[in-house]
Design a protein around this motif. Structure first.
Motif, PDB file in Angstrom:
ATOM      1  N   SER A  35       0.872  -1.178   0.000  1.00  0.00           N
ATOM      2  CA  SER A  35       0.000   0.000   0.000  1.00  0.00           C
ATOM      3  C   SER A  35       0.903   1.219   0.000  1.00  0.00           C
ATOM      4  O   SER A  35       1.301   1.710   1.057  1.00  0.00           O
ATOM      5  N   SER A  36       1.250   1.666  -1.201  1.00  0.00           N
ATOM      6  CA  SER A  36       2.233   2.747  -1.357  1.00  0.00           C
ATOM      7  C   SER A  36       3.507   2.433  -0.579  1.00  0.00           C
ATOM      8  O   SER A  36       4.021   3.268   0.171  1.00  0.00           O
ATOM      9  N   HIS A  66       1.424  -3.338  -8.759  1.00  0.00           N
ATOM     10  CA  HIS A  66       1.095  -2.107  -9.485  1.00  0.00           C
ATOM     11  C   HIS A  66       2.021  -0.976  -9.039  1.00  0.00           C
ATOM     12  O   HIS A  66       2.074  -0.655  -7.854  1.00  0.00           O
ATOM     13  N   ALA A  68       3.655   2.931  -8.720  1.00  0.00           N
ATOM     14  CA  ALA A  68       3.237   4.328  -8.705  1.00  0.00           C
ATOM     15  C   ALA A  68       3.753   5.055  -9.934  1.00  0.00           C
ATOM     16  O   ALA A  68       3.082   5.934 -10.483  1.00  0.00           O
ATOM     17  N   ASN A  69       4.960   4.702 -10.386  1.00  0.00           N
ATOM     18  CA  ASN A  69       5.563   5.320 -11.561  1.00  0.00           C
ATOM     19  C   ASN A  69       5.334   4.467 -12.797  1.00  0.00           C
ATOM     20  O   ASN A  69       4.995   3.282 -12.702  1.00  0.00           O
ATOM     21  N   ASN A 131       1.652   2.026 -15.236  1.00  0.00           N
ATOM     22  CA  ASN A 131       1.008   2.422 -13.983  1.00  0.00           C
ATOM     23  C   ASN A 131      -0.417   2.933 -14.156  1.00  0.00           C
ATOM     24  O   ASN A 131      -0.981   3.528 -13.228  1.00  0.00           O
ATOM     25  N   CYS A 136      -0.254  -3.756 -14.481  1.00  0.00           N
ATOM     26  CA  CYS A 136       0.448  -4.366 -13.352  1.00  0.00           C
ATOM     27  C   CYS A 136       1.326  -5.498 -13.878  1.00  0.00           C
ATOM     28  O   CYS A 136       1.367  -5.757 -15.079  1.00  0.00           O
ATOM     29  N   ASN A 194       7.035   3.976  -5.468  1.00  0.00           N
ATOM     30  CA  ASN A 194       6.514   2.971  -4.550  1.00  0.00           C
ATOM     31  C   ASN A 194       5.801   1.827  -5.262  1.00  0.00           C
ATOM     32  O   ASN A 194       5.442   1.928  -6.438  1.00  0.00           O
ATOM     33  N   ASP A 196       2.512   0.596  -5.437  1.00  0.00           N
ATOM     34  CA  ASP A 196       1.212   1.188  -5.116  1.00  0.00           C
ATOM     35  C   ASP A 196       0.242   0.155  -4.551  1.00  0.00           C
ATOM     36  O   ASP A 196      -0.511   0.432  -3.623  1.00  0.00           O
TER      37      ASP A 196
END
Length: 206
Positions: A35-36, A66, A68-69, A131, A136, A194, A196
């Protein structure tokens, strides 16, 4: 010459091979959910994690990792000091196959940019992960006998990812951690940003 006939009862009624259940089974050890999260780490003896000589093979499964970037690699590394440092020397090979959604291109190639040669860097397991909301990567990583003090530590992975430019890409990586020290921690992360969402499960192969 004798002829052996097999049908759909062959395995069920087999007696010469012994018990099928004795051939080994997957034993669930630990699940980590992102989670992040900057990293996800499995450290032997930490919060129920077993990564020692209990099993000769460990299996990691990755479900919808998945980032973040955008358009980045998913990577891993090992540790010989319970996670203080993730910098084990590795040598590996990597190849991939890909197919675009619009059927405009397919390819099959060796990836010199993803292999390692006596490097302490994090090992890429897949590349170019997108992302967007539905993009993913998922896959598996097998780690063999990490507690051996005699042999190197082999690993084999297969990942499929939804690449940022709308293609299905399967990446195959195999190599070894070139150390006879015990590997007692493994860490996963993206090459930037991160994790995500997604989860990783660790199993021992009994």
């Amino acid at each position: 010459m004798s002829i052996i006939k097999l049908n759909n009862q062959a395995v069920k009624n087999a007696t010469e091979f012994g018990s099928i259940s004795s051939l080994g089974s997957m034993v669930f050890i630990k699940k980590l959910t992102a989670s992040s999260s900057a990293t996800l780490s499995f450290v032997d003896g930490s919060d129920g994690v077993t990564l020692d000589n209990t099993y000769k093979e460990y299996l990691f499964t990755f479900n919808n990792m998945h980032p973040a970037n955008n358009s980045i690699e998913f990577r891993f590394n090992g540790s010989t000091d319970s996670g203080s440092n993730y910098n084990v020397t590795k040598t590996s090979s990597c190849f991939e196959s890909a197919h675009y959604e619009n059927d405009s291109l397919t390819n099959f190639r060796y990836r010199t940019d993803l292999d390692l040669a006596q490097s302490t860097a994090f090992q890429p397991l897949t590349s170019d992960v997108g992302n967007l909301a539905d993009e993913c990567t998922s896959g598996i990583l097998r780690l063999f006998n990490p507690s051996s003090t005699t042999f190197v530590k082999h690993y084999i992975s297969t990942f499929n990812c939804y690449v940022a430019n709308d293609q299905s890409q399967e990446t195959f990586v195999a190599g070894y951690m070139n150390t006879n020290s015990v590997i007692n921690a493994v860490q996963f992360k993206f090459s930037s940003g991160n994790i995500d969402a997604g989860n990783i499960c660790l199993y021992g192969i009994a």
